[in-house]
Write a protein that holds these residues in place. Structure first.
Motif, mmCIF file in Angstrom:
data_model
loop_
_atom_site.group_PDB
_atom_site.id
_atom_site.type_symbol
_atom_site.label_atom_id
_atom_site.label_comp_id
_atom_site.label_asym_id
_atom_site.label_seq_id
_atom_site.Cartn_x
_atom_site.Cartn_y
_atom_site.Cartn_z
ATOM 1 N N MET A 1 0.875 -1.186 0.000
ATOM 2 C CA MET A 1 0.000 0.000 0.000
ATOM 3 C C MET A 1 0.902 1.223 0.000
ATOM 4 N N LYS A 2 0.934 1.947 -1.116
ATOM 5 C CA LYS A 2 1.782 3.145 -1.195
ATOM 6 C C LYS A 2 0.921 4.402 -1.080
ATOM 7 N N PHE A 3 1.321 5.296 -0.196
ATOM 8 C CA PHE A 3 0.577 6.546 -0.023
ATOM 9 C C PHE A 3 1.443 7.727 -0.446
ATOM 10 N N GLY A 4 0.919 8.548 -1.342
ATOM 11 C CA GLY A 4 1.654 9.702 -1.864
ATOM 12 C C GLY A 4 1.640 10.869 -0.885
ATOM 13 N N GLY A 5 2.381 11.921 -1.243
ATOM 14 C CA GLY A 5 2.561 13.081 -0.370
ATOM 15 C C GLY A 5 1.271 13.680 0.159
ATOM 16 N N SER A 6 0.265 13.832 -0.714
ATOM 17 C CA SER A 6 -0.970 14.467 -0.247
ATOM 18 C C SER A 6 -1.736 13.549 0.705
ATOM 19 N N TRP B 1 -2.151 4.661 -3.483
ATOM 20 C CA TRP B 1 -3.205 5.505 -2.917
ATOM 21 C C TRP B 1 -2.836 6.970 -3.125
ATOM 22 N N THR B 2 -3.751 7.748 -3.717
ATOM 23 C CA THR B 2 -3.400 9.119 -4.066
ATOM 24 C C THR B 2 -4.616 10.044 -3.907
ATOM 25 N N ASP B 3 -4.638 11.155 -4.654
ATOM 26 C CA ASP B 3 -5.733 12.120 -4.475
ATOM 27 C C ASP B 3 -6.677 12.173 -5.672
ATOM 28 N N VAL B 4 -6.721 11.099 -6.459
ATOM 29 C CA VAL B 4 -7.686 10.988 -7.562
ATOM 30 C C VAL B 4 -8.271 9.571 -7.560
ATOM 31 N N VAL C 1 -6.568 6.332 -12.389
ATOM 32 C CA VAL C 1 -6.077 7.050 -13.562
ATOM 33 C C VAL C 1 -7.314 7.537 -14.302
ATOM 34 N N LEU C 2 -7.326 8.803 -14.625
ATOM 35 C CA LEU C 2 -8.482 9.374 -15.309
ATOM 36 C C LEU C 2 -8.191 9.520 -16.799
ATOM 37 N N THR C 3 -9.230 9.822 -17.549
ATOM 38 C CA THR C 3 -9.061 9.935 -19.004
ATOM 39 C C THR C 3 -8.180 11.119 -19.388
ATOM 40 N N CYS C 4 -7.880 11.993 -18.438
ATOM 41 C CA CYS C 4 -6.965 13.111 -18.682
ATOM 42 C C CYS C 4 -6.637 13.696 -17.311
ATOM 43 N N ASP C 5 -5.594 14.505 -17.224
ATOM 44 C CA ASP C 5 -5.303 15.170 -15.951
ATOM 45 C C ASP C 5 -6.492 16.066 -15.584
ATOM 46 N N PRO C 6 -7.133 15.809 -14.436
ATOM 47 C CA PRO C 6 -8.324 16.580 -14.082
ATOM 48 C C PRO C 6 -8.036 18.069 -13.865
ATOM 49 N N ARG C 7 -6.763 18.393 -13.641
ATOM 50 C CA ARG C 7 -6.443 19.816 -13.482
ATOM 51 C C ARG C 7 -6.502 20.536 -14.825
ATOM 52 N N VAL C 8 -6.360 19.784 -15.906
ATOM 53 C CA VAL C 8 -6.421 20.394 -17.245
ATOM 54 C C VAL C 8 -7.818 20.237 -17.828
ATOM 55 N N GLY D 1 3.528 12.215 -19.527
ATOM 56 C CA GLY D 1 3.165 13.350 -18.690
ATOM 57 C C GLY D 1 2.033 13.142 -17.701
ATOM 58 N N ALA D 2 1.402 11.968 -17.666
ATOM 59 C CA ALA D 2 0.356 11.777 -16.657
ATOM 60 C C ALA D 2 1.031 11.562 -15.312
ATOM 61 N N LYS D 3 1.072 12.607 -14.504
ATOM 62 C CA LYS D 3 1.879 12.610 -13.282
ATOM 63 C C LYS D 3 1.392 11.585 -12.248
ATOM 64 N N VAL D 4 0.230 11.025 -12.486
ATOM 65 C CA VAL D 4 -0.357 10.130 -11.491
ATOM 66 C C VAL D 4 0.523 8.907 -11.194
ATOM 67 N N LEU D 5 1.366 8.508 -12.145
ATOM 68 C CA LEU D 5 2.285 7.398 -11.902
ATOM 69 C C LEU D 5 3.688 7.782 -12.349
HETATM 70 P P1 ADP Z 1 1.012 11.481 -5.105
HETATM 71 O O1 ADP Z 1 1.510 12.596 -4.258
HETATM 72 O O2 ADP Z 1 -0.069 10.688 -4.440
HETATM 73 O O3 ADP Z 1 2.102 10.629 -5.671
HETATM 74 P P2 ADP Z 1 0.791 12.872 -7.605
HETATM 75 O O4 ADP Z 1 0.572 14.336 -7.437
HETATM 76 O O5 ADP Z 1 2.159 12.382 -7.948
HETATM 77 O O6 ADP Z 1 0.240 12.158 -6.296
HETATM 78 O O7 ADP Z 1 -0.215 12.295 -8.699
HETATM 79 C C1 ADP Z 1 -1.594 12.564 -8.619
HETATM 80 C C2 ADP Z 1 -1.939 13.702 -9.536
HETATM 81 O O8 ADP Z 1 -1.678 13.326 -10.888
HETATM 82 C C3 ADP Z 1 -3.387 14.082 -9.561
HETATM 83 O O9 ADP Z 1 -3.713 14.993 -8.532
HETATM 84 C C4 ADP Z 1 -3.576 14.684 -10.963
HETATM 85 O O10 ADP Z 1 -3.583 16.081 -10.958
HETATM 86 C C5 ADP Z 1 -2.346 14.218 -11.732
HETATM 87 N N1 ADP Z 1 -2.691 13.546 -12.986
HETATM 88 C C6 ADP Z 1 -2.120 13.796 -14.195
HETATM 89 N N2 ADP Z 1 -2.663 13.052 -15.155
HETATM 90 C C7 ADP Z 1 -3.605 12.278 -14.556
HETATM 91 C C8 ADP Z 1 -4.517 11.275 -15.036
HETATM 92 N N3 ADP Z 1 -4.571 10.910 -16.312
HETATM 93 N N4 ADP Z 1 -5.316 10.690 -14.125
HETATM 94 C C9 ADP Z 1 -5.263 11.019 -12.839
HETATM 95 N N5 ADP Z 1 -4.442 11.955 -12.327
HETATM 96 C C10 ADP Z 1 -3.622 12.595 -13.166
#
Ligand code: ADP
Ligand code: ASP
Ligand code: MG
Length: 452
Positions: A4-9, A222-225, A228-235, A257-261
């Protein structure tokens, strides 16, 4: 066991850590290894301190240190409800004392080697795990005893076989149903004990490495979304969770560029055939993504990603292009200058390539211009359209270009694995390109047999 990995947030403060504790407690029967990132933006703060010390601004470095110390002490106090165990109190004092000494050393010498920077950056994960493990009352393993790497400070390469042996030796005996073990993400050590890091965002990579080494049945990120979403939700705020993703798609998304992983996360998991899930720490009952080796069913386009900070070089040579060996000569120059090329598109008399904007360009250009003309266009962004079913979907290109409307596409490249179509646009056009593509491509009906 599971990881179980938990990210910074997810570990940003005491309230977040309590939530992590609750999630771990619910899964104790699965013998979890809990891999933690640094609290909130601690790693950024550590980089700031180190850089301030390097330019001799010790007061600024110590001021940032005091803020970080305050946040950790406050989290520890609040978790322990004002009754912080003496051992934790002392360990915190010791850690911050060592950090301060290191910063003073850097400031004194006005020199920050990659090796010193790693030793400083590692404090984030060392501290978050210290606080969490003490409060939660579980064993804490120093990842530097297990996650052995080479000595490429700042982006160390893990040594899988050694990690497997060390994990079996050090972590294996501690694992068991009914209890959790805590360790750090992001950090490792060389064989002779020097602290290294896996590169920013590297805790995901650590989780996958530990999972592969220990034969986990699942690696949970484990993260704050909600996955993985169809695009970065911030964009693109309308982005939706993806239920199933293939390893190949996830790797492309991360690389583009999908920062989620973290880009390298997937590899150890693929090799060990371990599913990786991406879940929302605050909405554990919500949607999540499962990443496996299988090609998931779903839409023709699985997701979009974008990465800015690119420069496009167009190398033209009417004399040379058709001659055998031209491309070899061209790439030899890039190799010699250690500049890696992202995207390539060839035409009759020219080759367009993208490079990261921060590479030292002038010496490279000088060598290229010895045998070709080179046009340089800066401030570009890449927009990647990713999906295992791209190639098998007739009419997609028409829809894609229709969606872009009047936006100017400067370069197009279909990835050799045929699951990634990349476009280069002006950086300022990227958010609009993503929004328009998302609206059209994600409105496609799901394909038959869809699991989404
Ligand atoms: P953590 O601190 O848990 O490692 P990150 O900030 O590294 O979290 O990654 C989570 C973030 O990745 C989300 O808040 C989101 O803004 C970003 N992100 C970019 N692309 C995607 C995507 N396709 N799906 C989900 N999140 C995405
Ligand atoms: N704490 C490290 C960083 O911020 C690693 C991680 O969070 O994945 O880059
Ligand atoms: Mg991350």
């Amino acid at each position: 066991m599971i990881v179980m990995k938990f990210g910074g947030s997810s570990v940003a403060d005491a309230a977040c850590m309590r939530q992590v504790g609750a999630l771990v407690r619910d899964r104790l029967d699965q013998a979890p290894l809990v891999v933690l990132s640094a609290m909130g933006k601690t790693t950024n703060a550590l980089f700031d301190m180190a850089r301030a010390a390097e330019v001799g601004d010790l007061p600024a470095a110590l001021e940032t240190l005091a803020i970080v110390r305050g946040a950790h002490r406050q989290a520890a106090d609040s978790l322990c409800e004002g009754a912080m165990p003496e051992a934790l109190d002392e360990a915190l004092t010791e850690h911050f004392g060592e950090l301060e000494l290191r910063l003073r050393g850097v400031a004194l010498l006005r020199e920050l080697s990659p090796r010193s920077l790693d030793a400083i950056a590692a404090f984030g994960e060392r501290l978050s795990t210290l606080v969490f493990a003490a409060w939660f009352g579980v064993e804490r393993v120093d990842a530097r005893q297990v996650l052995l790497t080479d000595a490429t400070f700042g982006e160390a390469a893990p040594q899988a076989e050694r990690i497997r042996l060390r994990a079996a030796e050090v972590i294996g005996p501690l694992l068991g149903a009914g209890r959790a073990v805590v360790t750090q993400g992001y950090i490792g050590a060389t064989a002779d004990g020097l602290t290294t890091t896996l590169g920013r965002g590297g805790s995901d990579y650590s989780a996958a490495l530990f999972g592969a080494a220990l034969g986990a049945s699942e690696v949970q990120i484990w993260t704050d979304v909600e996955g993985v979403l169809t695009c970065d939700p911030r964009v693109v705020p309308e982005a939706q969770p993806i239920a199933e993703l293939s390893f190949a798609e996830a790797a492309e998304l991360a690389a583009f560029g999908a920062k989620v992983l973290h880009p390298a996360t997937i590899q150890p998991a693929v090799e060990a055939d371990i599913p990786v899930t991406v879940r929302h720490t605050l909405r554990p009952e919500g949607a999540f993504t499962t990443i496996t080796g299988r090609v998931a069913t779903g839409r023709p386009v699985t997701a979009l990603a974008t990465r800015g900070g690119l420069t496009v070089l167009t190398v033209s040579s009417t004399r040379m292009l058709h001659q055998p060996g031209f491309l070899a000569k061209l790439f030899e120059v890039f190799a010699r200058h250690r500049v890696s090329v992202d995207l390539i598109a060839t035409a009759e008399v020219s080759v367009s390539l993208t490079v990261e904007e921060d590479v030292p360009l002038e010496p490279l250009l000088a060598d290229l211009r010895a045998f070709a003309t080179v046009a340089v266009v800066r401030d570009r962004a890449l927009v990647a359209v990713v999906g295992e079913r791209l190639k098998a979907t007739p009419g997609l290109a028409g829809k894609l270009f229709g969606a872009l409307g009047d936006l100017n596409v400067e370069m197009i490249s279909m990835g050799a694995n045929e699951i990634n179509l990349s476009l280069v646009v002006a950086a300022s056009d990227a958010p609009r390109a993503l929004g328009q593509l998302h609206r059209v491509l994600m409105a496609e009906p799901l394909l038959a047999g869809s699991g989404v």
